[in-house]
Design a protein around this motif. Structure first.
Motif, mmCIF file in Angstrom:
data_model
loop_
_atom_site.group_PDB
_atom_site.id
_atom_site.type_symbol
_atom_site.label_atom_id
_atom_site.label_comp_id
_atom_site.label_asym_id
_atom_site.label_seq_id
_atom_site.Cartn_x
_atom_site.Cartn_y
_atom_site.Cartn_z
ATOM 1 N N GLY A 8 0.849 -1.189 0.000
ATOM 2 C CA GLY A 8 0.000 0.000 0.000
ATOM 3 C C GLY A 8 0.883 1.236 0.000
ATOM 4 N N MET A 9 0.512 2.241 -0.763
ATOM 5 C CA MET A 9 1.382 3.423 -0.890
ATOM 6 C C MET A 9 0.550 4.698 -0.789
ATOM 7 S SD MET A 9 4.479 4.034 -3.553
ATOM 8 C CE MET A 9 3.543 3.897 -5.076
ATOM 9 N N ALA A 10 1.094 5.701 -0.087
ATOM 10 C CA ALA A 10 0.426 6.997 0.073
ATOM 11 C C ALA A 10 1.359 8.111 -0.380
ATOM 12 C CB ALA A 10 0.026 7.213 1.530
ATOM 13 N N PHE A 11 0.834 9.015 -1.201
ATOM 14 C CA PHE A 11 1.570 10.198 -1.663
ATOM 15 C C PHE A 11 1.029 11.415 -0.928
ATOM 16 C CE2 PHE A 11 2.547 8.405 -6.185
ATOM 17 C CZ PHE A 11 3.550 7.624 -5.641
ATOM 18 N N SER A 12 1.898 12.122 -0.215
ATOM 19 C CA SER A 12 1.469 13.279 0.574
ATOM 20 C C SER A 12 1.198 14.491 -0.303
ATOM 21 C CB SER A 12 2.546 13.638 1.598
ATOM 22 O OG SER A 12 3.583 14.399 0.996
ATOM 23 N N GLY A 13 0.589 15.505 0.334
ATOM 24 C CA GLY A 13 0.405 16.784 -0.326
ATOM 25 C C GLY A 13 1.656 17.629 -0.235
ATOM 26 N N GLY A 14 1.685 18.718 -1.006
ATOM 27 C CA GLY A 14 2.842 19.608 -0.979
ATOM 28 C C GLY A 14 3.172 20.202 -2.332
ATOM 29 N N GLY A 15 2.155 20.449 -3.187
ATOM 30 C CA GLY A 15 2.380 21.103 -4.465
ATOM 31 C C GLY A 15 3.347 20.355 -5.369
ATOM 32 N N TYR A 16 4.116 21.115 -6.164
ATOM 33 C CA TYR A 16 5.079 20.502 -7.079
ATOM 34 C C TYR A 16 6.230 19.840 -6.326
ATOM 35 C CZ TYR A 16 3.520 21.751 -11.777
ATOM 36 O OH TYR A 16 2.853 21.813 -12.970
ATOM 37 N N ARG A 17 6.489 20.297 -5.133
ATOM 38 C CA ARG A 17 7.494 19.656 -4.272
ATOM 39 C C ARG A 17 7.104 18.192 -4.041
ATOM 40 N NH1 ARG A 17 10.361 21.457 1.061
ATOM 41 N NH2 ARG A 17 9.609 20.018 2.642
ATOM 42 N N ALA A 18 5.814 17.959 -3.709
ATOM 43 C CA ALA A 18 5.325 16.599 -3.497
ATOM 44 C C ALA A 18 5.204 15.837 -4.812
ATOM 45 C CB ALA A 18 3.964 16.633 -2.795
ATOM 46 N N ALA A 19 4.664 16.502 -5.832
ATOM 47 C CA ALA A 19 4.436 15.827 -7.117
ATOM 48 C C ALA A 19 5.729 15.240 -7.673
ATOM 49 C CB ALA A 19 3.830 16.810 -8.119
ATOM 50 N N THR A 20 6.816 16.005 -7.614
ATOM 51 C CA THR A 20 8.079 15.563 -8.202
ATOM 52 C C THR A 20 8.773 14.528 -7.321
ATOM 53 O OG1 THR A 20 8.247 17.835 -9.026
ATOM 54 C CG2 THR A 20 10.140 16.417 -9.375
ATOM 55 N N PHE A 21 8.746 14.737 -6.006
ATOM 56 C CA PHE A 21 9.330 13.762 -5.073
ATOM 57 C C PHE A 21 8.601 12.420 -5.182
ATOM 58 C CE2 PHE A 21 9.452 11.752 -0.845
ATOM 59 C CZ PHE A 21 10.814 11.738 -0.585
ATOM 60 N N ASP A 277 6.431 11.275 1.812
ATOM 61 C CA ASP A 277 5.989 12.488 2.514
ATOM 62 C C ASP A 277 7.002 13.621 2.380
ATOM 63 O OD1 ASP A 277 4.744 14.266 4.184
ATOM 64 O OD2 ASP A 277 4.957 13.072 6.004
ATOM 65 N N VAL A 278 6.545 14.783 1.884
ATOM 66 C CA VAL A 278 7.450 15.931 1.766
ATOM 67 C C VAL A 278 7.272 16.921 2.911
ATOM 68 C CG1 VAL A 278 7.536 15.743 -0.747
ATOM 69 C CG2 VAL A 278 5.893 17.304 0.309
ATOM 70 N N ALA A 279 6.342 16.630 3.827
ATOM 71 C CA ALA A 279 6.186 17.494 4.995
ATOM 72 C C ALA A 279 7.225 17.097 6.033
ATOM 73 C CB ALA A 279 4.783 17.360 5.568
ATOM 74 N N GLY A 280 7.343 17.894 7.068
ATOM 75 C CA GLY A 280 8.308 17.589 8.109
ATOM 76 C C GLY A 280 7.790 18.016 9.465
ATOM 77 N N PRO A 281 8.261 17.415 10.535
ATOM 78 C CA PRO A 281 7.777 17.771 11.873
ATOM 79 C C PRO A 281 8.324 19.099 12.378
ATOM 80 C CG PRO A 281 9.530 16.145 12.044
ATOM 81 C CD PRO A 281 9.271 16.338 10.576
ATOM 82 N N ASP A 282 9.429 19.566 11.789
ATOM 83 C CA ASP A 282 10.047 20.810 12.253
ATOM 84 C C ASP A 282 9.304 22.015 11.702
ATOM 85 O OD1 ASP A 282 12.072 19.401 13.582
ATOM 86 O OD2 ASP A 282 13.235 19.249 11.727
ATOM 87 N N MET A 283 9.297 23.073 12.456
ATOM 88 C CA MET A 283 8.705 24.322 11.996
ATOM 89 C C MET A 283 9.494 25.481 12.579
ATOM 90 S SD MET A 283 5.217 24.455 14.331
ATOM 91 C CE MET A 283 5.001 26.233 14.271
ATOM 92 N N ASP A 284 9.470 26.594 11.879
ATOM 93 C CA ASP A 284 10.111 27.795 12.394
ATOM 94 C C ASP A 284 9.247 28.350 13.513
ATOM 95 O OD1 ASP A 284 12.244 27.718 10.592
ATOM 96 O OD2 ASP A 284 11.049 28.690 9.035
ATOM 97 N N GLY A 285 9.848 28.601 14.652
ATOM 98 C CA GLY A 285 9.095 29.136 15.781
ATOM 99 C C GLY A 285 8.535 30.513 15.491
#
Length: 553
Positions: A8-21, A277-285
C-alpha cells in the motif's frame, strides 16, 4: 488474482514539491524487479494521494488504464512539471472568463489540467480499467483514492475507485466518490474528469476557493446528468483533513482484508506500506513581525494625522487669503486647488475614521473604540500583522503537524504494522542543522555512529537533498527554481530515498522477522539490485533523472 506481495502506498500533499518527489518514488519502484519479472511498483495494490501527490498518482492510474509504459509516463510527466507554463495558462483563462461572474480560478485550473496533463481523459477510464473479481487481467491497483475535503460538513471527500468484489449477497461492491453525507453515484462519477479531482484535492485555502459541485464540474453542462443531481456543496484541499493520505490507505487495507480469499489470515492485508511524505515535523518558531512602515509614519496616530490635516488646511487658507489680498491670480489659482484637495482629504479621512470607529463600536469593544485615536500606526501594524501571522502558522503548520502526528500514530503506534511500514521523507538524507531557533535539532538516523556505514549518504546526496528540501510548496516551478535545478533534485531525492529506505527496511527484517510472511522474501531478494542502485546514487544522485531539453525551459 491476489498478488503474492501486497504493498500500500500513500503520496502526501505539498504542491510541485510533493508531485516531483512522489514521481521519483514511483519511478524507482518501477526499476526494481522481482524474480518473476514483475516490478515492485506492480505489487502496489492500493494507492492514495493528497493535493500535489495526486498529480503523479492520477497520471500513473491513467497510464495503467491505457496501457502506457510507466517509464514513458514518468518522462512525460517530468517534462510537464518542468516545462508547462501553468501561470500563463491560468492568466489567459482568467482573461477569457472576465465577463463571467461565476468563473473561478480553481475551475480554470481544472480545465488546464484536463487539457494539458490528462488530455481529455475521464475518471471513467480508470473505473473501467479497475475491473472486478471475475476479470482475468485487471490492473494491479485495486483501490485508489484522491483525497479532498468536503466544505459542507468538514469530512474527507474521497474520489475513490476500487476493484469490484462479489459480496455474499451476489452483488458487486465498488468504492464511492464522496462520504457518508455526500455521495456521487457511479454513473455520474464516470463523467468527472481527472483535472476536476486533482483541482479539488489540491486547491489549498487562501490560494484558491472551494470547487463547487456540480456547478464547477463538466457534469453540470450535461443535462441528462445535471437533472439528477440534487445536492450542492464545496470541495477543497485534502490536506485539510489528512495531508499524508494515511486515512484512506487504512480504509483500503480494511477492504482488502474483508475480501481476502484466505479468510483464516488475521494479519494486515498489506505486507508493506510506503508513505512518501514531503512534509516535516520541524517548523520555524513564532517571532513577531518586523515593522514595515517607515519610522516617521509609524509614530503617527489617527489623532495626530487629523490634527496635521486641520493645521495644513489652516495654513493653506492663510496663503489663499494672502494671494487674494496681493491680487496674484496665479497663486490664487494654485492655492484654490491645494485648498480643495486638502479639504477633500480631511473630509474623506474623517468619514473613514468614523466608519472604522462605528464598525469597532458594534463589537464587544463598544465605546472604548476611541482608544485607536492615540495608538501609533506602528502599534496597529504590529497588532494586525502578528495576529495574521499566528493564524497562518496555526492553519498551515501547527494544525497540520498535529494532524500529521495523529495520522502517523495509526501506523506507528499499532503493533500490527510492526515491520510492515516505511516512511520516505524529503528531509531525511540532508544533514541536520546544529541549531534551529536556538534549540538543538535531532540527529538524522544515519548520523549516529552505530548506523551501517554503507547506508550513510555521500556528500553529493546530502547536497542534493538540501536543495530539494529548499523547494517551497507551490503549484508550479518558477524560473529561479528551474535555474537552481530543483526539479531534478526533487525527482532524484524521491528515487534514492526510496532505495535507502528499502535497504534499511530489509536490514531490519533480516535481523528481526517478527510479523513478516513468505511474501517478504520477495522484497529481501531485491537487495542486490537495491545495493547496486545505491552505490550509483552515492556517486551521482541524479543518475536516474530524465534529461530536460534546455530549449523547453
Amino acid at each position: 488474482m491476489e498478488n503474492e506481495l501486497n504493498i500500500g502506498m500513500a503520496f502526501s500533499g505539498g504542491g510541485y514539491r510533493a508531485a516531483t518527489f512522489d514521481l521519483g518514488t514511483l519511478s524507482f519502484l518501477n526499476s526494481i524487479r522481482l524474480e518473476d519479472g514483475r516490478t515492485l511498483l506492480s505489487c502496489v495494490t492500493a494507492l492514495t494521494s493528497v493535493s500535489g501527490g495526486t498529480i503523479p498518482a492520477l497520471k500513473y492510474m491513467l497510464a495503467l488504464a491505457k496501457g502506457q509504459p510507466i517509464d514513458e509516463m514518468v518522462n512525460e510527466l517530468f517534462h510537464f512539471l518542468c516545462n508547462e507554463d501553468l501561470v500563463t495558462h491560468a492568466l489567459n483563462g482568467i482573461g477569457a472568463e472576465k465577463a463571467n461572474r461565476d468563473a473561478s480560478s480553481i475551475k480554470i485550473m481544472a480545465g488546464i489540467y484536463d487539457k494539458y496533463l490528462f488530455k481529455g481523459a475521464t475518471m471513467g477510464d480508470i473505473i473501467d480499467s479497475m475491473g472486478r473479481e471475475d476479470d482475468k487481467d485487471p490492473i494491479p491497483v485495486k483501490d485508489y483514492t484522491a483525497l479532498a475535503t468536503d466544505f459542507d460538513n468538514s469530512l474527507p471527500f474521497r474520489f475513490r475507485v476500487t476493484y469490484g468484489y462479489m459480496t455474499s449477497g451476489n452483488r458487486i461492491s465498488y468504492g464511492v466518490f464522496g462520504n457518508n453525507d455526500h455521495y456521487i453515484g457511479l454513473d455520474t462519477a464516470r463523467h468527472i474528469t481527472p483535472g476536476e479531482a486533482l483541482a479539488c484535492s489540491s486547491c489549498f485555502p487562501s490560494g484558491f476557493e472551494p470547487m463547487m459541485y456540480p456547478d464547477d464540474f463538466q457534469v453540470s453542462q450535461q443535462s441528462d446528468i445535471a437533472s439528477t443531481i440534487t445536492t450542492r456543496f464545496g470541495i477543497m484541499d485534502g490536506g485539510v483533513v489528512d495531508n499524508q493520505g494515511i486515512g484512506p490507505l487504512m480504509l483500503a487495507e480494511e477492504r482488502l482484508h474483508d475480501y481476502r480469499k484466505d479468510k483464516q489470515r488475521k494479519d494486515k492485508a498489506f505486507d508493506l506500506v510506503i508513505i512518501s511524505d514531503v512534509a516535516g515535523p520541524d517548523m520555524d518558531g513564532y517571532a513577531p513581525s518586523e515593522q514595515m512602515l517607515p519610522k516617521s509614519a509609524g509614530r503617527l496616530t489617527l489623532g495626530r494625522l487629523r490634527n496635521y490635516g486641520l493645521i495644513s488646511e489652516a495654513v493653506v487658507m492663510v496663503l489663499f487669503i494672502l494671494a487674494l489680498v496681493l491680487g496674484s491670480n496665479f497663486w490664487l489659482g494654485v492655492m484654490t486647488v491645494i485648498l480643495a484637495i486638502v479639504t477633500l482629504l480631511n473630509i474623506v479621512g474623517a468619514l473613514f475614521k468614523n466608519k472604522i470607529f462605528k464598525a469597532i463600536s458594534s463589537t464587544f469593544i463598544g465605546d472604548r473604540a476611541r482608544f485607536l485615536n492615540h495608538m501609533k500606526f506602528a502599534s496597529v501594524e504590529a497588532m494586525v500583522m502578528n495576529r495574521a501571522k499566528s493564524i497562518i502558522m496555526m492553519s498551515s503548520e501547527v494544525f497540520l503537524n498535529q494532524l500529521r502526528r495523529k495520522n502517523y500514530d495509526s501506523v506507528y503506534e499499532n503493533n500490527d504494522w510492526l515491520n510492515r511500514r516505511i516512511t520516505s521523507t524529503i528531509y531525511e538524507l540532508k544533514p541536520s542543522e546544529p541549531k534551529r531557533n536556538g534549540k538543538k535539532q535531532k540527529k538524522r538516523k544515519w548520523e549516529y555512529q552505530d548506523f551501517p556505514s554503507e547506508l550513510k549518504p555521500s556528500e553529493a546526496i546530502q547536497r542534493n537533498s538540501k536543495l530539494a528540501a529548499s523547494m517551497n510548496t507551490t503549484l508550479w516551478f518558477t524560473p529561479e527554481d528551474k535555474a537552481a535545478g530543483k526539479p531534478q533534485a526533487l525527482l532524484a531525492t524521491g528515487q534514492y530515498n526510496t532505495c535507502y529506505n528499502l535497504l534499511d527496511y530489509i536490514n531490519t527484517i533480516e535481523k528481526d522477522p517478527t510479523n513478516t510472511t513468505p511474501a517478504h522474501q520477495l522484497i529481501i531478494a531485491c537487495k542486490p539490485q537495491l545495493q547496486e542502485a545505491w552505490q550509483k546514487f552515492q556517486t551521482n544522485p541524479q543518475w536516474m533523472v530524465p534529461k530536460v531539453n534546455p530549449a523547453d525551459r
